[in-house]
Scaffold this motif. Sequence first.
Motif, PDB file in Angstrom:
ATOM      1  N   ASN A   1     -62.824-103.774 -19.697  1.00  0.00           N
ATOM      2  CA  ASN A   1     -62.695-102.291 -19.557  1.00  0.00           C
ATOM      3  C   ASN A   1     -63.410-101.401 -20.027  1.00  0.00           C
ATOM      4  OD1 ASN A   1     -61.837-101.774 -22.550  1.00  0.00           O
ATOM      5  ND2 ASN A   1     -59.946-102.888 -22.233  1.00  0.00           N
TER       6      ASN A   1
ATOM      7  N   TRP B   1     -55.011-104.166 -16.537  1.00  0.00           N
ATOM      8  CA  TRP B   1     -55.444-104.300 -15.483  1.00  0.00           C
ATOM      9  C   TRP B   1     -56.456-105.454 -15.480  1.00  0.00           C
ATOM     10  CZ3 TRP B   1     -57.059 -99.125 -12.465  1.00  0.00           C
ATOM     11  CH2 TRP B   1     -57.257 -99.399 -11.189  1.00  0.00           C
TER      12      TRP B   1
ATOM     13  N   ASN C   1     -56.805-107.326  -5.157  1.00  0.00           N
ATOM     14  CA  ASN C   1     -55.841-107.119  -6.154  1.00  0.00           C
ATOM     15  C   ASN C   1     -55.251-108.957  -6.235  1.00  0.00           C
ATOM     16  OD1 ASN C   1     -54.966-105.112  -7.675  1.00  0.00           O
ATOM     17  ND2 ASN C   1     -54.812-104.075  -5.749  1.00  0.00           N
TER      18      ASN C   1
ATOM     19  N   HIS D   1     -51.372 -98.450 -17.787  1.00  0.00           N
ATOM     20  CA  HIS D   1     -52.464 -97.964 -18.023  1.00  0.00           C
ATOM     21  C   HIS D   1     -52.539 -97.011 -19.240  1.00  0.00           C
ATOM     22  CE1 HIS D   1     -55.453 -94.422 -17.317  1.00  0.00           C
ATOM     23  NE2 HIS D   1     -56.448 -95.583 -17.342  1.00  0.00           N
TER      24      HIS D   1
ATOM     25  N   LEU E   1     -59.317 -98.756 -18.106  1.00  0.00           N
ATOM     26  CA  LEU E   1     -59.708 -98.949 -16.861  1.00  0.00           C
ATOM     27  C   LEU E   1     -60.938 -99.756 -16.544  1.00  0.00           C
ATOM     28  CD1 LEU E   1     -59.978 -97.376 -13.817  1.00  0.00           C
ATOM     29  CD2 LEU E   1     -62.123 -96.450 -14.732  1.00  0.00           C
TER      30      LEU E   1
ATOM     31  N   TRP F   1     -61.739 -92.906 -12.437  1.00  0.00           N
ATOM     32  CA  TRP F   1     -60.492 -91.801 -11.898  1.00  0.00           C
ATOM     33  C   TRP F   1     -61.116 -90.625 -11.199  1.00  0.00           C
ATOM     34  CZ3 TRP F   1     -56.174 -93.851 -11.539  1.00  0.00           C
ATOM     35  CH2 TRP F   1     -55.669 -95.168 -12.425  1.00  0.00           C
TER      36      TRP F   1
ATOM     37  N   VAL G   1     -60.064 -95.817  -6.556  1.00  0.00           N
ATOM     38  CA  VAL G   1     -59.665 -96.257  -7.593  1.00  0.00           C
ATOM     39  C   VAL G   1     -58.170 -96.120  -7.726  1.00  0.00           C
ATOM     40  CG1 VAL G   1     -59.898 -96.167 -10.163  1.00  0.00           C
ATOM     41  CG2 VAL G   1     -61.731 -96.364  -8.685  1.00  0.00           C
TER      42      VAL G   1
ATOM     43  N   TYR H   1     -55.454 -99.038  -8.192  1.00  0.00           N
ATOM     44  CA  TYR H   1     -54.533 -99.047  -9.223  1.00  0.00           C
ATOM     45  C   TYR H   1     -53.119 -99.208  -8.570  1.00  0.00           C
ATOM     46  CZ  TYR H   1     -51.107 -96.919 -12.572  1.00  0.00           C
ATOM     47  OH  TYR H   1     -49.911 -96.722 -13.491  1.00  0.00           O
TER      48      TYR H   1
ATOM     49  N   PHE I   1     -52.649-102.574  -8.013  1.00  0.00           N
ATOM     50  CA  PHE I   1     -52.387-103.512  -9.431  1.00  0.00           C
ATOM     51  C   PHE I   1     -50.834-103.337  -9.899  1.00  0.00           C
ATOM     52  CE2 PHE I   1     -52.282-102.093 -13.903  1.00  0.00           C
ATOM     53  CZ  PHE I   1     -52.040-103.284 -14.499  1.00  0.00           C
TER      54      PHE I   1
ATOM     55  N   THR J   1     -46.114 -95.477 -16.079  1.00  0.00           N
ATOM     56  CA  THR J   1     -47.307 -95.607 -15.313  1.00  0.00           C
ATOM     57  C   THR J   1     -48.600 -95.094 -15.888  1.00  0.00           C
ATOM     58  OG1 THR J   1     -46.922 -93.247 -14.603  1.00  0.00           O
ATOM     59  CG2 THR J   1     -46.227 -94.792 -13.081  1.00  0.00           C
ATOM     60  N   HIS J   2     -48.542 -94.339 -16.941  1.00  0.00           N
ATOM     61  CA  HIS J   2     -49.666 -93.949 -17.670  1.00  0.00           C
ATOM     62  C   HIS J   2     -49.180 -93.693 -19.241  1.00  0.00           C
ATOM     63  CE1 HIS J   2     -52.171 -93.373 -14.357  1.00  0.00           C
ATOM     64  NE2 HIS J   2     -51.550 -92.267 -14.178  1.00  0.00           N
TER      65      HIS J   2
ATOM     66  N   ALA K   1     -52.033 -91.070  -8.819  1.00  0.00           N
ATOM     67  CA  ALA K   1     -51.787 -92.568  -9.060  1.00  0.00           C
ATOM     68  C   ALA K   1     -50.427 -92.718  -9.588  1.00  0.00           C
ATOM     69  CB  ALA K   1     -52.999 -93.095 -10.207  1.00  0.00           C
TER      70      ALA K   1
END
Length: 462
Positions: free
Chosen positions: A29, A79, A89, A118, A122, A133, A138, A142, A145, A162-163, A199
């Motif tokens: 990452n 990820w 994926n 996330h 990344l 991003w 991307v 994501y 994923f 999600t984040h 995303a």
Amino acid sequence: MKKFPENFWWGAATSGPQSEGRFHKKHANVFDYHYEIDPSAFYDQVGPDTASNFYNDYKNDLQLMKEVGMNSLRTSIQWSRLIDDLEKNTVDQNAVDFYNHVIDAMLEIGLTPVMNLHHFDLPVELYQKYGGWESKKVVELYVGFAEKCFELFGDRVKYWTTHNEPMVVVEGQYLFQFHYPNLVDGKKAVQVAYNLNLASAKAIAKFKAMDLKDAQIGTVLNLTPTYAASESPEDQEAARIAELWNNKMFLEPAIFGHFPSELEELLTRDGVLWETSDEEKAIFKQNTIDFLGVNYYHPNRVKAPDVAPDSVGAWMPDRYYDAYDMPGRRVNLDRGWEIYPQALYDIAINIKENYGNIPWYVSENGMGVSNEERFMNADGMIEDDYRIEFVKEHLTWLHKGIEAGSNCFGYHMWTPIDCWSWLNAYKNRYGFISNNIHTQIKTIKKSGRWFKQVAEQNGWEA
């Protein structure tokens, strides 16, 4: 007795890249890569290769978490670990097995898993190939994923996010140079903020289409309340714009399905508004969160900028406000952050009154202290009374917010076990459980013993 709601989450949060180590990961990452090219940027040149060895020691680690009274844990699925071919994926079966074992082990001992998708991590190949991003390509990768995670683990994981702190990606990578690639580009930063929101909404769309039984999805935001330095119109305006950029940029699309019109107007006027479409606007509108995670560490105090916002120069959001250090403030000197527990009450009331009283929980709160060995007693336990006092003060104000009707269902500390922390590595320690990074021997601190009592009683004697 200060009692909390029934079935309250008492737990803590960590992340894959900060706890697992790089063992058997096919992809790097952005932090793995940054350490490879510049280890001197990290405190004591300690990188993410081992972290707290959760990859190898997860069974013992989870048992220690249970011993400190936790009933829930947020971590993340990497990820860069799960996906074998980032374009197609496809999955790495060893990674699937690892996350299955972790989830099953959590459920077996009564820890509710909360899985994040996330956490600043990344895959660097997607930055190098597409600009990370900055690219809607991307975003699509994501979403693929995320869909794979829901398919593989959605039968057991009932809480997803999600984040984690997407604004930190915007600020660290594109504005203030504390995360790789250390750019300073306001227009790119705005597009990245939009793409991260997109995303999230698109991942939520996939999640809802799968109709996973009894499952919910949210996001985790670092909501740092904005306080103006004074009642002057200039300071109040600075606070209004700081709140728009720092908090409402992610909060309003997540909850209301659209961006604040005032923010769009400001960014349009400044010539930096993101690229969007009617189709994407519909995706936002139809795919809002079920619950909200709030990370809170310190307040954000601002004043009117010393330099006029319309001065000539590259666009940056903080041209509209300057940081303000309140005289007489309490500070954690090791981290440099103001200690202001009352903000948790303000957050609770803000969510209740302005955001539909959406279900929410404190997804991170904590205090990083260096050289904690200073506080080790003869039995080898760290007597971190300062952490107990910190948590107790914050819980007191949170309790007041809940009593006032705010729909808060949990409190998670950062972090269960001292973990690796980006450029700071292991400089400051946050855990209920200490970690000797040379031997990987882990020991419950005094705060962990105290937290167990609080969790078992669902509160404490006031």
